[in-house]
Motif scaffolding. Structure first.
Motif, PDB file in Angstrom:
ATOM      1  N   LYS A   1       0.888  -1.163   0.000  1.00  0.00           N
ATOM      2  CA  LYS A   1       0.000   0.000   0.000  1.00  0.00           C
ATOM      3  C   LYS A   1       0.925   1.212   0.000  1.00  0.00           C
ATOM      4  N   SER A   2       0.825   2.053  -1.016  1.00  0.00           N
ATOM      5  CA  SER A   2       1.786   3.152  -1.173  1.00  0.00           C
ATOM      6  C   SER A   2       1.762   4.148  -0.021  1.00  0.00           C
ATOM      7  N   SER A   3       0.661   4.249   0.701  1.00  0.00           N
ATOM      8  CA  SER A   3       0.588   5.184   1.827  1.00  0.00           C
ATOM      9  C   SER A   3       1.103   4.576   3.136  1.00  0.00           C
ATOM     10  N   CYS A   4       1.530   3.319   3.096  1.00  0.00           N
ATOM     11  CA  CYS A   4       2.003   2.610   4.286  1.00  0.00           C
ATOM     12  C   CYS A   4       3.504   2.836   4.477  1.00  0.00           C
ATOM     13  N   THR A   5       3.885   3.395   5.614  1.00  0.00           N
ATOM     14  CA  THR A   5       5.287   3.683   5.906  1.00  0.00           C
ATOM     15  C   THR A   5       6.130   2.405   5.898  1.00  0.00           C
ATOM     16  N   THR A   6       5.628   1.351   6.502  1.00  0.00           N
ATOM     17  CA  THR A   6       6.364   0.088   6.530  1.00  0.00           C
ATOM     18  C   THR A   6       6.600  -0.435   5.121  1.00  0.00           C
ATOM     19  N   CYS A   7       5.608  -0.306   4.261  1.00  0.00           N
ATOM     20  CA  CYS A   7       5.745  -0.749   2.868  1.00  0.00           C
ATOM     21  C   CYS A   7       6.806   0.074   2.139  1.00  0.00           C
ATOM     22  N   ARG A   8       6.790   1.382   2.366  1.00  0.00           N
ATOM     23  CA  ARG A   8       7.799   2.240   1.713  1.00  0.00           C
ATOM     24  C   ARG A   8       9.194   1.900   2.222  1.00  0.00           C
ATOM     25  N   ASN A   9       9.315   1.585   3.513  1.00  0.00           N
ATOM     26  CA  ASN A   9      10.608   1.177   4.064  1.00  0.00           C
ATOM     27  C   ASN A   9      11.073  -0.139   3.440  1.00  0.00           C
ATOM     28  N   ALA A  10      10.152  -1.054   3.234  1.00  0.00           N
ATOM     29  CA  ALA A  10      10.485  -2.333   2.606  1.00  0.00           C
ATOM     30  C   ALA A  10      10.975  -2.113   1.180  1.00  0.00           C
TER      31      ALA A  10
ATOM     32  N   GLY B   1      -3.523 -17.445   8.794  1.00  0.00           N
ATOM     33  CA  GLY B   1      -3.310 -16.648  10.003  1.00  0.00           C
ATOM     34  C   GLY B   1      -2.163 -15.652   9.921  1.00  0.00           C
ATOM     35  N   PRO B   2      -0.962 -16.081   9.492  1.00  0.00           N
ATOM     36  CA  PRO B   2       0.171 -15.151   9.440  1.00  0.00           C
ATOM     37  C   PRO B   2      -0.009 -14.011   8.434  1.00  0.00           C
ATOM     38  N   MET B   3      -0.953 -14.146   7.517  1.00  0.00           N
ATOM     39  CA  MET B   3      -1.155 -13.113   6.511  1.00  0.00           C
ATOM     40  C   MET B   3      -2.259 -12.136   6.880  1.00  0.00           C
ATOM     41  N   LEU B   4      -2.839 -12.299   8.059  1.00  0.00           N
ATOM     42  CA  LEU B   4      -3.889 -11.381   8.491  1.00  0.00           C
ATOM     43  C   LEU B   4      -3.280 -10.150   9.148  1.00  0.00           C
ATOM     44  N   GLY B   5      -3.755  -8.997   8.743  1.00  0.00           N
ATOM     45  CA  GLY B   5      -3.311  -7.732   9.320  1.00  0.00           C
ATOM     46  C   GLY B   5      -3.990  -7.507  10.657  1.00  0.00           C
TER      47      GLY B   5
ATOM     48  N   LEU C   1      -7.220  -6.175   5.698  1.00  0.00           N
ATOM     49  CA  LEU C   1      -7.076  -7.407   6.465  1.00  0.00           C
ATOM     50  C   LEU C   1      -5.839  -8.202   6.042  1.00  0.00           C
ATOM     51  N   LEU C   2      -5.206  -7.800   4.970  1.00  0.00           N
ATOM     52  CA  LEU C   2      -4.014  -8.472   4.480  1.00  0.00           C
ATOM     53  C   LEU C   2      -2.781  -7.801   5.052  1.00  0.00           C
ATOM     54  N   LYS C   3      -1.962  -8.579   5.750  1.00  0.00           N
ATOM     55  CA  LYS C   3      -0.735  -8.033   6.323  1.00  0.00           C
ATOM     56  C   LYS C   3       0.163  -7.564   5.180  1.00  0.00           C
ATOM     57  N   ARG C   4       0.830  -6.457   5.389  1.00  0.00           N
ATOM     58  CA  ARG C   4       1.657  -5.901   4.328  1.00  0.00           C
ATOM     59  C   ARG C   4       3.022  -5.489   4.837  1.00  0.00           C
ATOM     60  N   PRO C   5       3.965  -5.355   3.955  1.00  0.00           N
ATOM     61  CA  PRO C   5       3.963  -5.732   2.541  1.00  0.00           C
ATOM     62  C   PRO C   5       4.162  -7.241   2.382  1.00  0.00           C
ATOM     63  N   ILE C   6       3.973  -7.693   1.165  1.00  0.00           N
ATOM     64  CA  ILE C   6       4.215  -9.092   0.829  1.00  0.00           C
ATOM     65  C   ILE C   6       5.178  -9.111  -0.346  1.00  0.00           C
ATOM     66  N   LEU C   7       6.295  -9.775  -0.170  1.00  0.00           N
ATOM     67  CA  LEU C   7       7.276  -9.904  -1.238  1.00  0.00           C
ATOM     68  C   LEU C   7       7.198 -11.318  -1.791  1.00  0.00           C
TER      69      LEU C   7
ATOM     70  N   GLY D   1       5.184  -9.255   5.547  1.00  0.00           N
ATOM     71  CA  GLY D   1       5.619  -8.183   6.435  1.00  0.00           C
ATOM     72  C   GLY D   1       7.038  -7.754   6.071  1.00  0.00           C
ATOM     73  N   PHE D   2       7.478  -6.642   6.612  1.00  0.00           N
ATOM     74  CA  PHE D   2       8.822  -6.136   6.331  1.00  0.00           C
ATOM     75  C   PHE D   2       9.814  -6.846   7.237  1.00  0.00           C
ATOM     76  N   ASP D   3      10.719  -7.601   6.628  1.00  0.00           N
ATOM     77  CA  ASP D   3      11.734  -8.352   7.357  1.00  0.00           C
ATOM     78  C   ASP D   3      13.079  -8.111   6.670  1.00  0.00           C
ATOM     79  N   ALA D   4      13.821  -7.101   7.137  1.00  0.00           N
ATOM     80  CA  ALA D   4      15.080  -6.709   6.503  1.00  0.00           C
ATOM     81  C   ALA D   4      16.078  -7.871   6.453  1.00  0.00           C
ATOM     82  N   ALA D   5      16.143  -8.663   7.515  1.00  0.00           N
ATOM     83  CA  ALA D   5      17.078  -9.797   7.542  1.00  0.00           C
ATOM     84  C   ALA D   5      16.703 -10.835   6.473  1.00  0.00           C
TER      85      ALA D   5
END
Length: 113
Positions: free
Chosen positions: A8-17, A52-56, A87-93, A102-106
């Motif tokens: 979602k372009s307005s999501c800070t976590t997504c932009r960080n990812a 379950g893990p993909m639910l926001g 309801l969808l956890k974001r981002p998804i790569l 979700g954003f997972d830098a590692a």
């Protein structure tokens, strides 16, 4: 196949990812699923059998529906996510080496090794 970042372009976590992927030199196709919502067939391919893990969990709709105490089937989760993309956890790569929810830098770092 070029990796796809569902976000979602307005999501800070997504932009960080997205920025982290660029920093790692990983070119991605960006899909803003709030501008072009995911369809049930896309979610069917994307979601594991246990959605379950993909639910926001931070989504107001998640709380409103009392999903914390429910175990949804994949079909139920898809139906709800089609109605409300929040309801969808974001981002998804989606990468040739797997799907990262979700954003997972590692985890992103392991894609370049």
């Amino acid at each position: 196949m070029k990796p796809v970042l569902w976000m979602k372009s307005s999501c800070t976590t997504c932009r960080n990812a997205k920025a982290k992927l660029a920093e790692l030199g990983i070119e991605v196709e960006v899909r803003d699923y709030f501008k072009k919502p995911l369809e049930a067939t896309e979610l069917e391919r994307l979601l594991p059998s246990d959605p379950g893990p993909m639910l926001g969990t931070k989504s107001p709709k998640y709380k409103e529906l009392g999903l914390k105490d429910r175990k949804l089937s994949k079909a139920e989760a898809i139906a709800l996510m089609v109605q409300d993309n929040n309801l969808l956890k974001r981002p998804i790569l989606v990468h040739a080496k797997g799907v990262i929810i979700g954003f997972d830098a590692a985890a992103y770092g392991t894609l370049v090794s």
